[in-house]
Every structure is written in C-alpha cells, then in structure tokens.
Write a protein that holds these residues in place. Structure first.
Motif, short mmCIF file in Angstrom:
data_model
loop_
_atom_site.label_atom_id
_atom_site.label_comp_id
_atom_site.label_asym_id
_atom_site.label_seq_id
_atom_site.Cartn_x
_atom_site.Cartn_y
_atom_site.Cartn_z
N ILE A 299 0.84 -1.20 0.00
CA ILE A 299 0.00 0.00 0.00
C ILE A 299 0.87 1.25 0.00
CG2 ILE A 299 -1.72 1.28 1.32
CD1 ILE A 299 -2.80 -1.39 2.27
N TYR A 300 1.93 1.23 0.81
CA TYR A 300 2.83 2.39 0.85
C TYR A 300 3.41 2.66 -0.55
CZ TYR A 300 2.85 1.69 5.93
OH TYR A 300 2.50 1.53 7.23
N PHE B 204 2.18 1.84 -3.36
CA PHE B 204 1.11 2.33 -4.21
C PHE B 204 0.84 3.81 -3.95
CE2 PHE B 204 -3.43 3.22 -4.52
CZ PHE B 204 -3.61 3.03 -5.88
N VAL B 205 0.85 4.18 -2.66
CA VAL B 205 0.60 5.59 -2.31
C VAL B 205 1.63 6.48 -2.99
CG1 VAL B 205 0.76 7.23 -0.39
CG2 VAL B 205 -0.58 5.15 -0.14
N PHE C 107 1.09 6.65 -6.70
CA PHE C 107 -0.05 7.49 -7.04
C PHE C 107 0.30 8.97 -6.91
CE2 PHE C 107 -3.85 9.85 -5.95
CZ PHE C 107 -4.68 9.49 -6.99
N LEU C 108 1.03 9.29 -5.83
CA LEU C 108 1.40 10.69 -5.64
C LEU C 108 2.28 11.19 -6.79
CD1 LEU C 108 2.09 10.85 -1.81
CD2 LEU C 108 0.20 11.87 -3.06
N MET D 112 0.09 11.86 -9.66
CA MET D 112 -0.63 13.10 -9.42
C MET D 112 0.25 14.31 -9.68
SD MET D 112 -3.05 13.27 -6.10
CE MET D 112 -2.37 14.63 -5.20
N VAL E 94 8.08 2.26 6.91
CA VAL E 94 7.50 3.58 7.19
C VAL E 94 8.52 4.67 6.92
CG1 VAL E 94 6.58 5.05 9.01
CG2 VAL E 94 5.82 2.69 8.82
N LEU E 95 9.76 4.42 7.35
CA LEU E 95 10.80 5.42 7.10
C LEU E 95 11.01 5.63 5.60
CD1 LEU E 95 13.46 4.58 9.83
CD2 LEU E 95 11.75 6.38 9.83
N LEU F 148 8.79 5.18 3.32
CA LEU F 148 7.62 5.93 2.84
C LEU F 148 7.78 7.41 3.12
CD1 LEU F 148 4.66 6.15 1.87
CD2 LEU F 148 3.97 5.66 4.19
N LEU F 149 8.25 7.73 4.34
CA LEU F 149 8.39 9.15 4.70
C LEU F 149 9.36 9.86 3.77
CD1 LEU F 149 8.51 9.04 8.59
CD2 LEU F 149 6.79 10.08 7.13
N PHE G 184 7.98 10.21 0.38
CA PHE G 184 6.93 11.22 0.35
C PHE G 184 7.52 12.62 0.30
CE2 PHE G 184 4.34 14.29 2.65
CZ PHE G 184 3.23 14.29 1.83
N PHE G 185 8.48 12.89 1.18
CA PHE G 185 9.04 14.24 1.19
C PHE G 185 9.74 14.55 -0.13
CE2 PHE G 185 8.82 13.90 5.93
CZ PHE G 185 7.83 14.87 6.05
N TRP H 171 6.99 15.12 -2.69
CA TRP H 171 6.15 16.28 -2.44
C TRP H 171 6.90 17.60 -2.60
CZ3 TRP H 171 1.34 15.40 -2.80
CH2 TRP H 171 0.42 16.37 -2.44
N PHE H 172 8.14 17.61 -2.10
CA PHE H 172 8.89 18.87 -2.12
C PHE H 172 10.02 18.85 -3.13
CE2 PHE H 172 7.22 18.53 2.23
CZ PHE H 172 6.40 19.64 2.21
#
Lengths: 158, 652
Positions: free
Chosen positions: A60-61, A63-64, A67-68, A71, A142-143, A145-146, A149-150, A153-154
């Motif tokens: 799931i991570y 996939f997230v 997807f981002l 996007m 999780v790490l 993913l974080l 993500f950053f 995103w940035f």
C-alpha cells in the motif's frame, strides 16, 4: 514520450512493483503458516488474519507513492508531461526508497509474522506480542515511505 | 488503578462443601489458591485417589462428547442455533435427560464409516493398479502351467531396448508389451521353467517391479468390475449411515451443552485438590477483591457450618492483580493486558495510556467520515455481541468506539471526510464546504510538514510523560537519589533541548547541559571518580534512544498520509470510471451510478478496515515500546477467579 518521462515511469514501477512483490511474498509466507496451523485447529482465524495482513501494508505504501508521483506529474488531468532526463532521474530517485525498503521489510515481516502465527497457535493470548514484533520490522518501510513522500512532495519541480 | 486484594479463608463442615463450591463457582469472585499439605496428612485424610479417578472419568466423558460432536458436526441441521442461551435450570434439565448411550452408538457408526472408507480407498488403489493390465484377457486362476512360468512387471522405458536385447538372446521365452506410459512399460514375460535361473539372473540386472496377481480371480477386467461393485455397495452403505446420523444430529446441541456442563463439573471437582481436608471439615484459601468481600460474606451467611475470615496479604505474599478503572478507561485495560498486568506495587498504566491511544489511533485514520463509520460499526457489533462474547471482545469494541470518536475529531480538524476533495465539489455544496472549512486547522496534503512535526511533538509529549511518571514513582518510593540522577536529569535534557531549539533562546541550553552533568556525575554511586564518569558517559549515550523514540512517532504521520491518499485514490478512480461508463448509450447513467456506489462503499470499507488494523497495531506498539519502556514492566500475575466458563452456551 520523452526518455525523462520513461525514467520517471520506472520510478513509479520501482515503488509500486517492488513494494508489492515484498507484500505478496510476506503475506504468502504468513498465509501458508496460518493455513498449516488451522488445519490442526481451525479456531482463532481472526487472530491469524491480523498477522497475515500485516506485511500487506508495504504494498500500500508503494502504491501511495506511485499514485502521488502520477498526481504530481499531472497525468491524471489527461496531459502527458514532457520531462528532461534530469527531471526523470529526479522522480526515479524520489520513488525508489519505498520500493526497496518495502521489498525487503515486507518479506522479513512476513517471516516474523509466520513465526508469530506459530506462537499464537500455542499461546493464543500472546497474539498481541507477536503483532508488536511484526510492527518492529514495519517501521523501516514507514521510514522509506516518509523519505519518498518528502522527496516526491517537495523535491519534484516541473 | 489496582484493586485492593484480600485473602479469604473459609473453614467448613463437609456436608455443605459441595453446595459452597457450587455457589463460589457461580459467583466467580474468588481465586482459590492451593494450600500446601504435609505429605502424611495428605495420605491420611485427603481422598485424592478417588478424586483422581472421578476426574479421569469426567474427562473421559467430555472426550467422548467432543468426539461425537465433531463427528456429527457435518450432519447437523443447517439452521443450527448460533447462540445457545439458557437459564441455569433449563440447561441442567437437558443434561439430566440426555441419553448418554447414544454416544456409544455414534461411536459405532463412526467406526463403521471409517472401515468402509478404508476399504473404498483400498478398492480404488487396486483398480488403479490393475487398469494398465486390462488388455490381459486370461483367467488368472487357470494360469498354472506345467512347463512355463509367467512374469508380469513394470520397467522404465529407458532400459527397455537393452532388456529386449538380453531377452532375445535367451531362447524359450516370449516378451510382450501390454501397456506403456510416458515413462514406463508394462510387460508380460513367458519362459520355459528350465531356464528359470538364467532369466532370474538376467532380470536382477534391471530395475523391475514385479506384479503379484495372486489376488485376481478370473480376468483382470472381471476383478476390476468386482472392485467397482464393491465400492458402489460401500458407498450406498455409507449413505445409509449418514441418513441415520441425521436423526442423531438432532442431539448435536444437547451434546455441546453436555460438554459445557461436564466441563463445569470438572472445574468444580478439580478445585478440591487445592483444599485442605480432614474427615469432616475442609479449609480453603483464596484472593478476593475488596469490592466483592460483602458478596462473599452474604453468600456465606446461608450456611451455619462455615466460618470465614479476611486478612491483608502478609509480607512476602504476592497477591494476583485485578484492574479497576472507571467506565471510560476500563476498556483500555485490554491494551494493558496484552502487555502484562502491573506488579502488586506498580502503577496501573491504563488511564495513563488511554488518551494517547485514542488520539494516536485517530491520527492514523485522520478522516472524520471513517471515524463515524468505525464508531457506528463497532457500536452495532458491541450491541450484537455483548451477550455472547467474552469480556475481551466487548472491551475491544468499546476501545474502537472511543477511538472512533477521536478519529472524528482529528478528521474534522484535518478536513478529511471520506477523502473528498472539497475544492472540486460543485457550487451547490458550498454550504458543506464552508462548514468543513470552519473546522479545519491543518490539511495534511496541503501542508504535510505541519502534521509531521505535530506527530513528533506528540511523541515528545508522550516520552516526557513517561519520564515524569517514572520520576513520580521514584519519589513515591522515596528513592530520591535515583529520581534525581535519572528521570529528573533526562527530563531536563529532553525538554531543554526541545524548548531551546523551538524558542531559539540560547540561555535555555543551560537545562540540557545541567541534566547531562547530573547524569555524568551521579549515575554510578560506587567506584573511583573515573569509573563513575565513564558509567555516566555510557548512560548519557541513551540520549540517542530517546530521540529515536520520538522519531518513531513519525509513523503516525505516514499512516495518516497513506489512509488519506488511498481515500483520495478511491474517489478519483470512481470519478474516472463514472465518466467512462456514463457514455454507454441507454444504460449508462444507472449503470454508472450503481457501479460508482459499489466501488465507493467497498473501497472505503476496505481502507477503513486495513488502516484501522494498521493504526491499532502501530498505536499499541508506541504504547508498549516507546511509552512503557520509560516506566512500566508489567510483571504481575493476573487475577483469575474460580468461575464458570462455558464454551458453547450462555447462561442468562
């Protein structure tokens, strides 16, 4: 399609597919043990279910993040962006952490959960401890993913 | 809070023994402990042999009942009752009128069926063994020749050509292939008796499987048919037995009730082992919660022949631990018990973890809509299961209800409502959007860093709370030195560093430096100054683990994010599919609506379930590792009163 977009697509591929493979293998390991244990004692299915589902989160991570990225690239709006090679590599690097962290952590989490199912079969009241042990492994996904993500995103500017 | 434990001692005359045990069993308030007996007294007065025999008889009966129940399970009527709820009287009548001789009959049926099934297996094996040989048309009973031997065998195909060459060299023999598969050939060999030894010698060199057809009567085909007939007969026989079993399956419920009844009797008899008994009296001891003392006294008043006394635990005695909390906190005892109940003199962490637990769970979902669904679903489940399921399940449901409430609050603050993108809503929904916007404090996807830092801040709060609790515990025990040198110093360091960094006031660095100095100097009380400093430096290294603990709370942010994004994905996917399906002529609109609703409902339900699971486990871990690690050991043994426990029935 530009090569840059292709490389970016490989980034999505890495995050979704590698993390997905990890989860599939992890759930497979735990699921096999659960089926074996239940052939002896069909009770406690609910308890095993939690342990089986646990390695599923990495997929799931991944996939997230995938997807981002989609996007962020604006593909959802129907336009195909043109990326330079450098931009593509940028996206690739952003999506990669969760792919690799997810792949390895999900497989090992699957092993821990499989052992946890064996433990829960003998000591049904200790299922909570088995879950907590499984979560220890999850933290590294999780790490990943974080960080992904950053970076997504940035770190992606088109 | 820990419930205060008292020790109850009951002395009574034997005539009331059974009645009293039964009453205690029903009340379920006393954990009976074993009284240690001196060996000779046990030999003289305890009728432990007869008790042992009785227990064995009962457990044999329970075993038989379980056996029958297992066997009857596939034959029970489809509309079997799920909940077997009875009054005390009601179910004991059933157990009294139960005809125990049917167990014997059921056992016989089972044995018969087993035999038949084994025989069927055997027949099938034989048929598959024979089927490659069907082409052999001879009558085997008459195959007894004076001068000729016959041999049937199976051989690997690879060796066939070399075998045939060998055979051709020997006169007086004939070799026929009857059947061949991908790997093997099935062959028939005839040879004159006079060359038996040569042939045997030759065949030793090849890996052959010899067939023994001595059991075949008539031709192979005939034998196969007779096996098939036998299978058919046996199967009809089994069907007959199953028909008859359907009648017995009526007793299925009664059997389960008997299992529970005799299980209860077993508990009641077994507990007597823990008593101290003489020929005419008995003595029992047990732990009881303070609140139940009056109930036990009332119970005891019925009997003139007993005497009861209560005392506080003596020094050295370790009573079991029962948790006692107000209705809001008590569901969270479930989380505490997962880890282990506190020791007798420890603090009960339940109220200390409850608010954190509910809040963290809420952050993992961060969607008010999801919280609402979770709240409603677990409330419904609680209503449905409260009578049939045990305490643990009920508490779990209550924890989910409370956590659902927190999820609604967190979701409203972060503006998550089923992952709906309010910016894209049509103008008609402007009122809803305005209402939602008024509640929002921070939006994770618009401003992820704020939520990230918030989760770390909450982590710092929980870690500091843990340190403060430890400080209080030391002070309570009057261990001021330890309080000063460890939790106090750590509190200075952690809170000092955080506030200095946040407020950017250099002067505040005084606190962490002071804390570090305390740890350096005061950690060890023994040895020369150098050793003490080294030990201090080593424990100062623990700072890394404390900041690692705080970083660990970043998982809350990650889970919040993945829930939010997946909710968004579901809506986006539905939107795209809707656009596509709507274009189908005539049926487009209704089909798109049905399809859309279907995906929305199941997608979001899936997301709620998978993320509630993740949220629950991760939140639990944060309590156990990051929080409990600071102050809690969970080394107590849980209070387990002597009470009736049923597997299948529920007493009203």
């Amino acid at each position: 399609m530009t090569i840059g977009l292709f490389i970016a697509g490989m980034g999505i591929f890495i995050s979704v597919v590698l993390a997905g493979i990890g989860s599939a293998v992890g759930i497979g390991l735990a699921g096999q043990v659960a089926a074996g244990v239940m052939s002896e004692d069909p009770k406690n299915f609910g308890k095993y279910l939690m342990l089986i589902a646990l390695p599923g989160t990495q997929g799931i991570y991944g996939f997230v993040i995938g997807f981002l990225v989609i996007m962020k690239l604006g593909i959802l709006t129907g336009t195909v962006p043109s990326l330079s090679i450098a931009q593509g590599l940028n996206v690739f690097a952003a999506a990669a952490p969760i792919g690799f962290a997810g792949l390895v952590s999900a497989i090992h989490q699957g092993k821990v959960c499989a052992a946890g199912i064996e433990m829960a079969a003998k000591q049904p009241s200790d299922v909570g401890k088995a879950l907590v042990m499984g979560v220890f492994v999850e933290f590294y996904a999780v790490l990943g993913l974080l960080i992904s993500f950053f970076l997504v995103w940035f770190g992606i500017n088109l | 809070m820990l419930s205060r434990m008292f020790k109850a001692t009951i002395l009574g005359h034997n005539p009331v023994k059974e009645k009293l045990i039964s009453d205690l069993h029903k009340a379920g308030i006393l954990e009976i402990v074993e009284i240690e007996k001196e060996a000779e007294k046990e030999a003289g007065f305890n009728d432990s042999d007869t008790l042992q025999a009785k227990l064995q008889r009962i457990s044999k009966l329970i075993e038989d009942l379980n056996y029958s129940a297992n066997f009857l399970n596939p034959f029970k009527p489809k509309k079997a009752k799920k909940t077997r709820s009875y009054t005390d009287e009601n179910y004991q009548t059933i157990t009294r009128s139960f005809k125990y001789n049917i167990l014997e009959k059921i056992k016989k049926f089972n044995q018969q069926m087993q035999q038949h099934e084994n025989r069927i297996d055997y027949c099938y094996n034989m048929i598959s063994l024979l089927s490659p040989w069907q082409k052999v048309k001879v009558e085997f009973d008459q195959m007894n020749f004076e001068h000729v031997n016959t041999f049937f065998g199976i051989m690997n195909k690879k060796k066939l050509s070399s075998f045939q060459k060998e055979i051709e060299r020997v006169n007086l023999s004939s070799f026929n292939i009857i059947h061949s598969t991908r790997d093997n050939v099935y062959f028939f060999l005839m040879y004159a008796k006079q060359i038996e030894e040569t042939i045997n010698e030759m065949m030793k060199a090849f890996p052959l499987t010899a067939m023994d057809f001595s059991f075949v009567r008539g031709t192979i085909y005939k034998t196969m048919t007779s096996f098939k007939d036998e299978i058919r007969d046996l199967e009809t026989h089994i069907e007959d037995i199953k028909e008859q079993l359907k009648e017995y399956a009526e007793y299925f419920d009664d059997i389960l009730i008997c299992v529970d009844y005799w299980g209860m009797v077993f508990q009641r008899e077994e507990i007597k082992r823990k008593f101290y008994a003489t020929q005419s009296t008995f003595l029992l001891k047990g732990w009881i919660q303070e609140k139940d003392i009056d109930r036990l006294k009332g119970l005891n008043k019925k009997y003139r022949e007993t005497d009861i006394s209560f005392s506080l635990p003596e020094p050295g005695e370790v009573p079991p631990v029962a948790l006692k909390n107000n209705p809001v906190f008590s569901p969270f005892e479930m989380v505490t018990k997962l880890f282990g109940v506190p020791g007798t003199d420890d603090v009960d962490p339940t109220p200390l973890l409850a608010p954190f637990f509910a809040l963290f769970f809420g952050i993992c979902l961060t969607d008010a809509g999801y919280g609402l669904v979770l709240l409603i679903l677990s409330a419904l489940l609680l209503f449905k299961l409260r009578k049939t399921k045990g305490e643990g399940t009920v508490k779990l449901m209550k924890v989910l209800i409370i956590s659902g409430l927190f999820t609604i609050i967190v979701g409203a603050i972060t503006g998550g409502w089923f992952g709906i993108d309010f910016d894209k809503l049509p103008k008609a929904f402007r009122a809803i959007k305005e209402f939602r916007d008024r509640l929002v404090l921070l939006e994770p996807l618009k401003n992820p860093l704020v939520l990230f830092i918030t989760t770390l801040a909450l982590g710092a709060v929980q870690v500091l709370t843990g340190i403060i609790i430890k400080l209080f515990l030391y002070v309570k025990d009057k261990r001021y030195y330890e309080a000063f040198s460890s939790p106090f110093a750590w509190f200075l360091i952690v809170s000092g560093i955080i506030s200095a960094m946040l407020l950017k006031i250099k002067l505040l660095w005084v606190f962490p430096v002071a804390g570090a100095c305390i740890i350096l100097v005061f950690t060890s009380r023994q040895g020369n100054i150098l050793v003490r400093l080294l030990k201090g430096a080593y424990s100062l290294y623990g700072i890394t683990s404390i900041f690692g603990d705080i970083l660990s709370y970043s998982r809350l942010f990650a889970l919040a994010l993945s829930t939010g994004v997946i909710a968004l994905v579901i809506n986006v996917v539905v939107g795209i599919l809707y656009q596509m399906i709507v274009k189908i002529p005539y049926v487009g609109v209704p089909m798109a609506v049905i399809f859309g609703i279907f995906i929305v409902v199941f997608g979001h339900l899936f997301n709620i379930v998978i993320n509630s699971l993740g949220g629950f486990i991760h939140t639990t871990r944060l309590q156990f590792v990051e929080y409990f690690g600071k102050f809690y050991e969970g080394s107590g043994s849980e209070f387990r009163p002597f009470k009736r426990e049923y597997k299948y029935i529920k007493i009203q």
